[in-house]
Design an enzyme around this catalytic site. Sequence first.
Site, PDB file in Angstrom:
ATOM      1  N   CYS A   2       7.160  11.130 -40.073  1.00  6.28           N
ATOM      2  CA  CYS A   2       7.693  11.704 -41.323  1.00  6.28           C
ATOM      3  C   CYS A   2       8.264  13.092 -41.028  1.00  6.28           C
ATOM      4  O   CYS A   2       7.921  13.731 -40.062  1.00  6.28           O
ATOM      5  CB  CYS A   2       6.562  11.841 -42.335  1.00  6.28           C
ATOM      6  SG  CYS A   2       5.643  10.336 -42.584  1.00  6.28           S
ATOM      7  N   ARG A  27      13.851  10.967 -36.243  1.00  6.31           N
ATOM      8  CA  ARG A  27      12.412  10.705 -36.085  1.00  6.31           C
ATOM      9  C   ARG A  27      12.026   9.327 -36.617  1.00  6.31           C
ATOM     10  O   ARG A  27      10.923   8.865 -36.402  1.00  6.31           O
ATOM     11  CB  ARG A  27      11.592  11.763 -36.824  1.00  6.31           C
ATOM     12  CG  ARG A  27      11.794  13.181 -36.329  1.00  6.31           C
ATOM     13  CD  ARG A  27      11.294  14.181 -37.361  1.00  6.31           C
ATOM     14  NE  ARG A  27       9.868  14.097 -37.542  1.00  6.31           N
ATOM     15  CZ  ARG A  27       9.000  14.968 -36.995  1.00  6.31           C
ATOM     16  NH1 ARG A  27       9.450  15.937 -36.239  1.00  6.31           N
ATOM     17  NH2 ARG A  27       7.718  14.862 -37.201  1.00  6.31           N
ATOM     18  N   TRP A  74       7.853   7.897 -42.909  1.00  2.00           N
ATOM     19  CA  TRP A  74       7.744   6.738 -42.007  1.00  2.00           C
ATOM     20  C   TRP A  74       6.414   6.116 -42.363  1.00  2.00           C
ATOM     21  O   TRP A  74       5.355   6.652 -42.013  1.00  2.00           O
ATOM     22  CB  TRP A  74       7.787   7.186 -40.555  1.00  2.00           C
ATOM     23  CG  TRP A  74       8.143   6.055 -39.630  1.00  2.00           C
ATOM     24  CD1 TRP A  74       9.386   5.565 -39.362  1.00  2.00           C
ATOM     25  CD2 TRP A  74       7.234   5.235 -38.896  1.00  2.00           C
ATOM     26  NE1 TRP A  74       9.316   4.505 -38.496  1.00  2.00           N
ATOM     27  CE2 TRP A  74       8.004   4.273 -38.194  1.00  2.00           C
ATOM     28  CE3 TRP A  74       5.859   5.205 -38.750  1.00  2.00           C
ATOM     29  CZ2 TRP A  74       7.443   3.304 -37.357  1.00  2.00           C
ATOM     30  CZ3 TRP A  74       5.292   4.242 -37.911  1.00  2.00           C
ATOM     31  CH2 TRP A  74       6.084   3.310 -37.241  1.00  2.00           C
ATOM     32  N   ASN A 100       2.686  14.778 -44.234  1.00  2.00           N
ATOM     33  CA  ASN A 100       2.676  13.998 -42.979  1.00  2.00           C
ATOM     34  C   ASN A 100       1.219  13.849 -42.573  1.00  2.00           C
ATOM     35  O   ASN A 100       0.456  14.816 -42.687  1.00  2.00           O
ATOM     36  CB  ASN A 100       3.411  14.743 -41.851  1.00  2.00           C
ATOM     37  CG  ASN A 100       4.915  14.767 -42.069  1.00  2.00           C
ATOM     38  OD1 ASN A 100       5.420  14.145 -43.016  1.00  2.00           O
ATOM     39  ND2 ASN A 100       5.626  15.479 -41.220  1.00  2.00           N
ATOM     40  N   GLY A 101       0.828  12.671 -42.104  1.00  2.00           N
ATOM     41  CA  GLY A 101      -0.539  12.482 -41.622  1.00  2.00           C
ATOM     42  C   GLY A 101      -1.254  11.411 -42.404  1.00  2.00           C
ATOM     43  O   GLY A 101      -0.642  10.627 -43.125  1.00  2.00           O
ATOM     44  N   GLU A 481       2.969  -5.774 -16.878  1.00  2.00           N
ATOM     45  CA  GLU A 481       3.599  -4.737 -17.693  1.00  2.00           C
ATOM     46  C   GLU A 481       4.212  -3.656 -16.821  1.00  2.00           C
ATOM     47  O   GLU A 481       5.334  -3.200 -17.062  1.00  2.00           O
ATOM     48  CB  GLU A 481       2.578  -4.153 -18.664  1.00  2.00           C
ATOM     49  CG  GLU A 481       3.043  -2.981 -19.489  1.00  2.00           C
ATOM     50  CD  GLU A 481       4.294  -3.249 -20.326  1.00  2.00           C
ATOM     51  OE1 GLU A 481       4.672  -4.422 -20.504  1.00  2.00           O
ATOM     52  OE2 GLU A 481       4.911  -2.255 -20.771  1.00  2.00           O
ATOM     53  N   LYS A 485       8.192  -2.637 -16.823  1.00  2.00           N
ATOM     54  CA  LYS A 485       8.711  -1.265 -16.995  1.00  2.00           C
ATOM     55  C   LYS A 485       9.682  -0.926 -15.859  1.00  2.00           C
ATOM     56  O   LYS A 485      10.764  -0.401 -16.083  1.00  2.00           O
ATOM     57  CB  LYS A 485       7.550  -0.271 -17.006  1.00  2.00           C
ATOM     58  CG  LYS A 485       6.709  -0.318 -18.264  1.00  2.00           C
ATOM     59  CD  LYS A 485       7.370   0.315 -19.446  1.00  2.00           C
ATOM     60  CE  LYS A 485       7.979  -0.508 -20.509  1.00  2.00           C
ATOM     61  NZ  LYS A 485       7.459  -1.711 -21.038  1.00  2.00           N
ATOM     62  N   HIS A 504      -0.926 -17.782  -2.188  1.00  2.37           N
ATOM     63  CA  HIS A 504      -0.305 -19.060  -2.577  1.00  2.37           C
ATOM     64  C   HIS A 504       1.209 -18.968  -2.571  1.00  2.37           C
ATOM     65  O   HIS A 504       1.885 -19.710  -3.294  1.00  2.37           O
ATOM     66  CB  HIS A 504      -0.833 -19.481  -3.947  1.00  2.37           C
ATOM     67  CG  HIS A 504      -2.311 -19.649  -3.981  1.00  2.37           C
ATOM     68  ND1 HIS A 504      -2.963 -20.686  -3.346  1.00  2.37           N
ATOM     69  CD2 HIS A 504      -3.285 -18.877  -4.503  1.00  2.37           C
ATOM     70  CE1 HIS A 504      -4.258 -20.579  -3.512  1.00  2.37           C
ATOM     71  NE2 HIS A 504      -4.494 -19.479  -4.209  1.00  2.37           N
ATOM     72  N   LYS A 603      16.369  -2.561 -28.560  1.00  2.90           N
ATOM     73  CA  LYS A 603      15.013  -2.145 -28.923  1.00  2.90           C
ATOM     74  C   LYS A 603      14.300  -3.252 -29.678  1.00  2.90           C
ATOM     75  O   LYS A 603      13.110  -3.410 -29.577  1.00  2.90           O
ATOM     76  CB  LYS A 603      15.041  -0.871 -29.773  1.00  2.90           C
ATOM     77  CG  LYS A 603      13.661  -0.338 -30.127  1.00  2.90           C
ATOM     78  CD  LYS A 603      12.828  -0.062 -28.896  1.00  2.90           C
ATOM     79  CE  LYS A 603      11.399   0.317 -29.202  1.00  2.90           C
ATOM     80  NZ  LYS A 603      10.548   0.335 -27.992  1.00  2.90           N
TER      81      LYS A 603
END
Length: 608
Positions: A2, A27, A74, A100-101, A481, A485, A504, A603
Amino acid sequence: MCGIVGYVGPRPAADILLDGLRRLEYRGYDSAGLAIINGTGVQVQKAAGKLSVLTELIGNRKPKGTTGIGHTRWATHGAPNTSNAHPHTDGSGRIALIHNGIIENAGALKTVLLKRGHEFTSETDTEVLAHLVGEYYSGSLEQAVASALHDVDGAYGIAVVSADEPDVVVAARKGSPLLVGVGEGEWFVASDAAAILEHTRSVVYLDDGEMAVLSRDGYRIRNLAEDEVDKPVNQIDWDLATIERDGYEHFMLKEIFEQPESIADTMRGHLLDDEGSSRLHGLNLSDEELCQFERIVITACGTSWHAALIGEYLLEDLARMPTEVEYASEFRYRNPVIDDRTLVIAISQSGETADTLAAIKEAKSRGARTIGLVNVVGSTIAREVDGGLYLRAGPEIGVASTKAFTSQVTALALVALRLARLRGMSLEAGQAFIADLRALPRLVRVVLDRAEELEALADFFTGSTNALYLGRGVNFPVALEGALKMKEISYIHAEGYPAAEMKHGPIALIDENMPVVFIAPRDAVHSKIVSNIEEVKARGGRVIALISDGDDEIAKLADASFTIPMTNSALTPILTSVPLQLFAYYVAVRRECNVDQPRNLAKSVTVE
Ligand code: AGP
């Protein structure tokens, strides 16, 4: 995250606030609003969607007034709609607040206020705080805010205005960034310097527990105990682009370094220390309903699928719940054996991945109960499932997923803990697991503080076109993962494998040109992985090893190593994945790749 902006001064506030919110759009947000003191009261205008929707709503009827606050939301909980958008007002409509929070005890506070006759129009914790300030107001906004904040548990960055004090903005910070902008005869408050940079580069950063009181005569900083606090005025020398990345070179690096906070936010309000369990009301499943499932299927794509694999270990090891993991793209076409005794968990950062959405619909059509572990509130997947848990990792801008991944694993640990305590885990074991979870943000910070060691290791990959990542047990998905990346952002063909699978076939690839990354924390299969490292070394392979603090045995064997702190073996993926994120990042930067927008990638994959 936010965005907050506030203004007190001689100029009309509306344009200053709208421009400030525009600067905060990067943001990520899903609604926006303003509150301006217009001489007769507080004029609040807000709208779901992009800022353009709000500016269209306002049109050329901009509120008159030179004191105001603005917010981009947000959503962390509560749908991203107009009624949940900030600012929120108190019962009188004469006090407006933006936040915010996360107010952790908002439910308890709301219950008390409802008994006192307060009525609410939104699902948000912020509106509760606005009513609480109104409840305390008796002529001093500053005092009312301080009194309300004494009752609050959780994290906040707030700005508040009152029609009865038309030249005042009160701001306060605890756990969510806030600063005061010092202009020429005008003052600002903002969550991020980007919002006010065009007006001033002189800023005062608030620390947790501090309040700022802005008026026509200037500003004061105090703490909740009313002590005046003397703070330095800093000069910002960043340009706007740098500010948006919080000083980091790329959004991906910023998001990697946000993980101590994002992991803490994922857990915030969900850990029940006394019960040694987790509180997951959002699943919309009672304990009895949770216990009637015979198995769990987790479905996802990409990095989220890797998190799902870790979830399988957690759910089977901790909760003894039969669990399987499915690529969503396969699940949807496979004619799966699913019924009403199956719990299907969908994992998605974006909440818009087409294959995952289709898999959920397929599961529901066969009678399964579905829950989602999703980052974007109000996304399609979040609305399609029967219940869920928001990751609260904040917007993830970099295409390569990092903080969302560790938040997904954290959320899976919360689900596994709840189930485990219902299926035989002892109170003591549950409380011990909670202690291990609570330690994670600090341990991740320990790893991040040594990032430069990983940058030095990037030389290992100079000139490489292939790489192998090997792990065992709960760190086999970390090998996958870590390899993803590296593939995604450096374009090196990296493959993840269970370490025992080397013999193997893949071991035929080993020579001095094939770097091999072992994820080898001290756990039940440590000795096995030592043998795998020896097999690779015997064939001239070059080995980088992620090892636990003090593991001299592997440190001597490997060509290079990076140590991580010890933690609960089920939670090591959170500590082992972070160095691999950084490692891939530094190699990609060396190779001058586009780290935040790698070639060919999006994205969110909203097509099949
Ligand atoms: C991860 O770094 C990639 N960006 C990609 O694999 C991603 O995890 C996958 O597309 C799933 O996305 P979602 O989590 O938004 O559903």
